[in-house]
Structures are given as structure tokens and as C-alpha cells.
Design an enzyme around this catalytic site. Sequence first.
Site, PDB file in Angstrom:
ATOM      1  CG  HIS A 122      -1.800  -1.311   1.154  1.00  0.00           C
ATOM      2  ND1 HIS A 122      -2.434  -1.818   2.244  1.00  0.00           N
ATOM      3  CD2 HIS A 122      -2.086  -2.157   0.131  1.00  0.00           C
ATOM      4  CE1 HIS A 122      -3.077  -2.929   1.905  1.00  0.00           C
ATOM      5  NE2 HIS A 122      -2.871  -3.152   0.618  1.00  0.00           N
TER       6      HIS A 122
HETATM    7  C1  LIG Z   1      -0.610  -9.244  -2.804  1.00  0.00           C
HETATM    8  C2  LIG Z   1      -1.391  -7.956  -2.767  1.00  0.00           C
HETATM    9  C3  LIG Z   1      -2.418  -7.820  -1.852  1.00  0.00           C
HETATM   10  C4  LIG Z   1      -3.153  -6.639  -1.798  1.00  0.00           C
HETATM   11  N1  LIG Z   1      -4.176  -6.565  -0.890  1.00  0.00           N
HETATM   12  C5  LIG Z   1      -4.897  -5.428  -0.817  1.00  0.00           C
HETATM   13  C6  LIG Z   1      -5.974  -5.324   0.111  1.00  0.00           C
HETATM   14  O1  LIG Z   1      -6.280  -6.253   0.861  1.00  0.00           O
HETATM   15  N2  LIG Z   1      -6.676  -4.163   0.160  1.00  0.00           N
HETATM   16  C7  LIG Z   1      -6.376  -3.107  -0.635  1.00  0.00           C
HETATM   17  O2  LIG Z   1      -7.048  -2.066  -0.554  1.00  0.00           O
HETATM   18  N3  LIG Z   1      -5.356  -3.185  -1.536  1.00  0.00           N
HETATM   19  C8  LIG Z   1      -4.625  -4.306  -1.636  1.00  0.00           C
HETATM   20  N4  LIG Z   1      -3.585  -4.381  -2.535  1.00  0.00           N
HETATM   21  C9  LIG Z   1      -3.245  -3.166  -3.320  1.00  0.00           C
HETATM   22  C10 LIG Z   1      -4.066  -3.051  -4.587  1.00  0.00           C
HETATM   23  O3  LIG Z   1      -3.753  -4.149  -5.413  1.00  0.00           O
HETATM   24  C11 LIG Z   1      -3.738  -1.708  -5.265  1.00  0.00           C
HETATM   25  O4  LIG Z   1      -4.154  -0.643  -4.411  1.00  0.00           O
HETATM   26  C12 LIG Z   1      -4.459  -1.534  -6.598  1.00  0.00           C
HETATM   27  O5  LIG Z   1      -4.225  -2.610  -7.469  1.00  0.00           O
HETATM   28  C13 LIG Z   1      -3.988  -0.247  -7.254  1.00  0.00           C
HETATM   29  O6  LIG Z   1      -4.678  -0.068  -8.459  1.00  0.00           O
HETATM   30  P1  LIG Z   1      -4.042   0.741  -9.657  1.00  0.00           P
HETATM   31  O7  LIG Z   1      -5.011   0.644 -10.779  1.00  0.00           O
HETATM   32  O8  LIG Z   1      -3.636   2.098  -9.171  1.00  0.00           O
HETATM   33  O9  LIG Z   1      -2.686  -0.005 -10.032  1.00  0.00           O
HETATM   34  P2  LIG Z   1      -2.470  -1.494 -10.558  1.00  0.00           P
HETATM   35  O10 LIG Z   1      -3.584  -2.391 -10.157  1.00  0.00           O
HETATM   36  O11 LIG Z   1      -1.076  -1.854 -10.147  1.00  0.00           O
HETATM   37  O12 LIG Z   1      -2.547  -1.329 -12.134  1.00  0.00           O
HETATM   38  C14 LIG Z   1      -1.533  -0.672 -12.841  1.00  0.00           C
HETATM   39  C15 LIG Z   1      -1.493  -1.215 -14.241  1.00  0.00           C
HETATM   40  O13 LIG Z   1      -0.574  -0.437 -15.003  1.00  0.00           O
HETATM   41  C16 LIG Z   1       0.241  -1.293 -15.792  1.00  0.00           C
HETATM   42  N5  LIG Z   1       1.510  -0.592 -16.049  1.00  0.00           N
HETATM   43  C17 LIG Z   1       2.482  -0.254 -15.154  1.00  0.00           C
HETATM   44  N6  LIG Z   1       3.491   0.365 -15.800  1.00  0.00           N
HETATM   45  C18 LIG Z   1       3.147   0.446 -17.104  1.00  0.00           C
HETATM   46  C19 LIG Z   1       3.789   0.977 -18.252  1.00  0.00           C
HETATM   47  N7  LIG Z   1       4.976   1.583 -18.207  1.00  0.00           N
HETATM   48  N8  LIG Z   1       3.167   0.853 -19.447  1.00  0.00           N
HETATM   49  C20 LIG Z   1       1.964   0.250 -19.540  1.00  0.00           C
HETATM   50  N9  LIG Z   1       1.302  -0.276 -18.474  1.00  0.00           N
HETATM   51  C21 LIG Z   1       1.895  -0.171 -17.278  1.00  0.00           C
HETATM   52  C22 LIG Z   1       0.383  -2.552 -14.934  1.00  0.00           C
HETATM   53  O14 LIG Z   1       0.719  -3.658 -15.771  1.00  0.00           O
HETATM   54  C23 LIG Z   1      -0.999  -2.668 -14.312  1.00  0.00           C
HETATM   55  O15 LIG Z   1      -1.880  -3.393 -15.131  1.00  0.00           O
HETATM   56  C24 LIG Z   1      -2.843  -5.563  -2.657  1.00  0.00           C
HETATM   57  C25 LIG Z   1      -1.820  -5.706  -3.600  1.00  0.00           C
HETATM   58  C26 LIG Z   1      -1.095  -6.889  -3.650  1.00  0.00           C
HETATM   59  C27 LIG Z   1       0.000  -7.020  -4.686  1.00  0.00           C
END
Ligand SMILES: Cc1cc2nc3c(=O)[nH]c(=O)nc-3n(C[C@H](O)[C@H](O)[C@H](O)COP(=O)(O)OP(=O)(O)OC[C@H]3O[C@@H](n4cnc5c(N)ncnc54)[C@H](O)[C@@H]3O)c2cc1C
Length: 459
Positions: free
Chosen positions: A387
Site C-alpha cells: 500500500h
Molecule cells: C498481494 C497484494 C495484496 C493486496 N491486498 C490489498 C488489500 O487487501 N486491500 C487493498 O485495498 N489493496 C490491496 N492491494 C493493493 C491493490 O492491489 C492496489 O491498491 C491496486 O491494485 C492499485 O490499483 P491501480 O489501478 O492504481 O494499479 P495497478 O492495479 O497496479 O494497475 C496498474 C497497471 O498499469 C500497468 N503498467 C504499469 N506500468 C506500465 C507501463 N509503463 N506501461 C503500460 N502499463 C503499465 C500494470 O501492468 C498494471 O496493469 C494488494 C496488492 C497486492 C499485490
Amino acid sequence: MARALPPDCTSQDWGITYAELERQFDRFEQVYGIGGAAGNLNGQILAGGNPFEGPRSRDYPNPPMKESHAGALFSHAARSLGFRPFPMPSATMTRAYTNSYGLTMGPCVYCGYCAPFGCEMGAKASPQTAVLPALLASPNYELRTLANVVRVNLDSDRRRAVSVTYVDSRGREVEQPAELVLLTSFTFNNVRQMLLSGIGTPYDPVTNRGVVGRNYAYQCSSGVTAFFEDKVFNSFMGSGGLGRVIDDYNGDNFDHAGLGFIGGGFISAASLGSRPIVSHPVPAGTPTWGSAWKRAVAHYSDRSMSIGVGGAVQSYRTNYLDLDPTYRDAFGLPLVRMTFDFHENERRMSDFLTGRCEEIAKALGPSKIDANRHRGRYSIVPYQSTHNTGGAVMGADPATSAVNKYLQSWDVPNVFVIGASAFPQNAGYNPTGTVGALTYWAADAIKNHYLNSPGPLVT
Ligand SMILES: Cc1cc2nc3c(=O)[nH]c(=O)nc-3n(C[C@H](O)[C@H](O)[C@H](O)COP(=O)(O)OP(=O)(O)OC[C@H]3O[C@@H](n4cnc5c(N)ncnc54)[C@H](O)[C@@H]3O)c2cc1C
Ligand code: SF4
């Protein structure tokens, strides 16, 4: 209040209110099929939910997860101490659920192989299960996989994005023209893309000026493990969001007088599923190898439970992200560098909250309790949490925020930067519900305002 802030603290207002975001939280919960029990429905406090939550306009779309043995014991002990336990809200389906896009997710079977794995039941809500299949059916949507974005290209006066450069799976560099760019690549990569592309002024910790990279924060986890001689937990069963939790020591829910810190966190007993090999809790003092260790593992692996804290971390002048001067990726571009440590405020908070975990654990009558407190400096080695927040924070003042309240770059208005990178500090909650709500909030602003009149949404 100003006197309570720790030295060098740069925590600040979000520039938005819960009331503005409530509808978006609700949308996120409905699309992602969140299971939980409402604690505050339109201002009415309901038994069984979180009495501290902001008023919600609707209940969760799904009922809460079942109660594990550890969760039931925790709830009982917490109640006996005067706390108000409730089911942890979860994005694993508690029943088969079809969302407003007509997409169906299966029910969780508590298989225990949850957090780092794909789900055999299709029970985990994520963009892949709750949104993308509907988008793929839309004729004006195209998904280009394995496209690694390396730069957002700006026009000559650096006030407008004109294209995005990505490298495809065959190593070809492609320039994709764009009217509007949404950076949605997680906290670190959002900030890195901004720095690599020259969007906004990089943060300088010496002068405390600049905004991109500023206010990076993390989560402060701690807790206790309670060991029993007379209780068995069947901990091979579980689910990523299965648990019972109290919010009595989060944020401003309790009196901080004389405690010497600000902030707080949630305290929970989670039953995530103890996987073989990776999970072998033994009491402190057990030999680390040999027959005594084996005996302890065999005895305690299913006779122990943990009570943990997900604690807030304030933002500080000394915690930030920038481009690494040494390390580069395969394309020769600087990696993002994280400069971070916990401060005295977080150590005191962690000490206090871990003490509350110990109190609850003691009420369960274990034979031994091990406490895992925050001591010393931050180490990146043990897994603590994923996080990560900040670095491109939202706010009302361009001098202290990289994006406005609609997550629109102050400097390049056709770039929106979406994700926990926008959090001004790390609250004592997990981030994804707020990330989802902010995403809908920004999407609404783009659709209803920006597209009608492209330009800054806040002047
Ligand atoms: C094991 C684990 C457990 C978790 N448990 C919880 C929980 O219990 N509760 C909670 O609230 N949160 C939890 N989280 C956190 C949660 O997963 C994140 O808060 C959430 O996924 C963030 O969403 P996002 O869309 O900002 O980023 P992400 O879901 O990381 O999506 C980002 C996307 O951008 C893509 N990307 C990155 N760089 C590039 C680039 N240069 N070019 C093109 N594409 C790119 C990636 O491939 C990905 O698909 C957990 C995470 C993990 C790994
Ligand atoms: S525990 Fe996790 S992986 Fe197993 S069925 Fe439930 S959601 Fe799926």
C-alpha cells in the site's frame, strides 16, 4: 492542531470531501461486488457494521464473508473490552454476483490459496473480472497488451500532451497520438512517467519546493501472534479478505491526548489461509532448526492466530520519490528511487496500537503472545504491505500538489494521474476502495466537464 504535527510533517488536506466522493465509493462497491455490513446508513448507526464509517447512501451489494474461528474469538474478546468489531469488507464474492455491466463473478469457497494466486472460482473482483470483459465487447475500445509506456510526449511549450511512446512486445517503439492521457500505472510508475516526461516540477527535499515525488508514504504494519494449547483453527481455510476488524483506534476515532502521536489504524484478525511451507508460526525462543523447531511447527502451526494493525503513515519532507541517478531499466531510463523511513510519530503509534492488539489477544487466554513492533529503521526486505501512496498528490494548491481535485495535472491539463499516487498521506485504511472512488470521480469530471471544454478544471 499545528503543534501536534510531528517535525517535518507535510501531511495536508485532500482538497475533496467524503461527501463529494460518497457516490463514487458506492459505484465502486456495486461494480466490484463488495461484501460487508453497513455501519452508517444515511446517518443511522447500524449494529454489526463499522459505527465510525462516513454516512453511506446504500448498503454493500453483498453480505459480509463468513466468520472464521479466529474472527469469532477476536470479535468476542474485542466486544468484552468495549470495542465494536465488524466484518472486514471484501472484494471476494460472498455469493454469485452479477454487476451492472452484466458480468458474473462466482462465490468464494474459502480455499485458502488466495492473495498471490488467480482464483479458481472467478470470485475475486478486479478490472479483469468486473469491467474488462464488458469493455472488450465495445466497438470503440481496443486493448493493446504488452505495451510498455516509456514516455508521454509534450508539445513545445510543455503545456499539452500530444502522444505516448510505448515499446511493444517485439521491442518496436510506437508513438500513439493522444488528445487525452490517463496515467494509471500504480503509484511508482505514475510518478516515474511524470518525471521522465517532464510533467510538473520535480520535488526538491532540500528547498521543500516542487511537487512530483513529494509526500510518498507507506503503511505501518505491526501486530501480535497468540499461541494456544487448547484451540485449533483449521487455518488452511481462509480468504484474502476474510476477517473481523475494529476501527476504534483509527484516525480521530479516539482521544489522542497525551499519546504523543497523530493518526491510527485498523486492528483485525484476518484468516487469509495459512499455506504450507510459507506459514509456520512458532513462539519466540523456539530453536530455528532441528527437531525442537519441527515439534513446535507441528504443534503451533494450527494453534495460533494473529491480530494485526494496518496503520497510517504521515507524509514528511524527507520521504519522497525521484529518478535514480545510477540504476536504469532495459531501455536505459532511470528507475524510480524511493527515499523513506518511519518517523517517531509512526513508532509511537505502532507501539500504542500493538499494545491494544496484545490486550485483545490476552483476553483470549493464549499460552504465549509474540509482539511484532516497529523498532529501528525501515527495511525493504520483509513483506509488509503493497500500500504505497503519494508522489503525485491531489490538493487545492499547485505549490503543494501535482494534480487538482479531479486528478488533473496542474501543469499539463490533458494528463490525469489516477491512483494512490494522489493520496496526500497514507490513512489507516487499505487503499483500493479510495483508488476506485477517485477513479470514478475523475472519470465523471472528464466525461461531464473536460470533454465539453478541454482545459484546466480548476483555475
Ligand atoms: C498481494 C497484494 C495484496 C493486496 N491486498 C490489498 C488489500 O487487501 N486491500 C487493498 O485495498 N489493496 C490491496 N492491494 C493493493 C491493490 O492491489 C492496489 O491498491 C491496486 O491494485 C492499485 O490499483 P491501480 O489501478 O492504481 O494499479 P495497478 O492495479 O497496479 O494497475 C496498474 C497497471 O498499469 C500497468 N503498467 C504499469 N506500468 C506500465 C507501463 N509503463 N506501461 C503500460 N502499463 C503499465 C500494470 O501492468 C498494471 O496493469 C494488494 C496488492 C497486492 C499485490
Ligand atoms: S479464497 Fe480466494 S482464491 Fe479461494 S475461492 Fe475465495 S476468492 Fe477465490
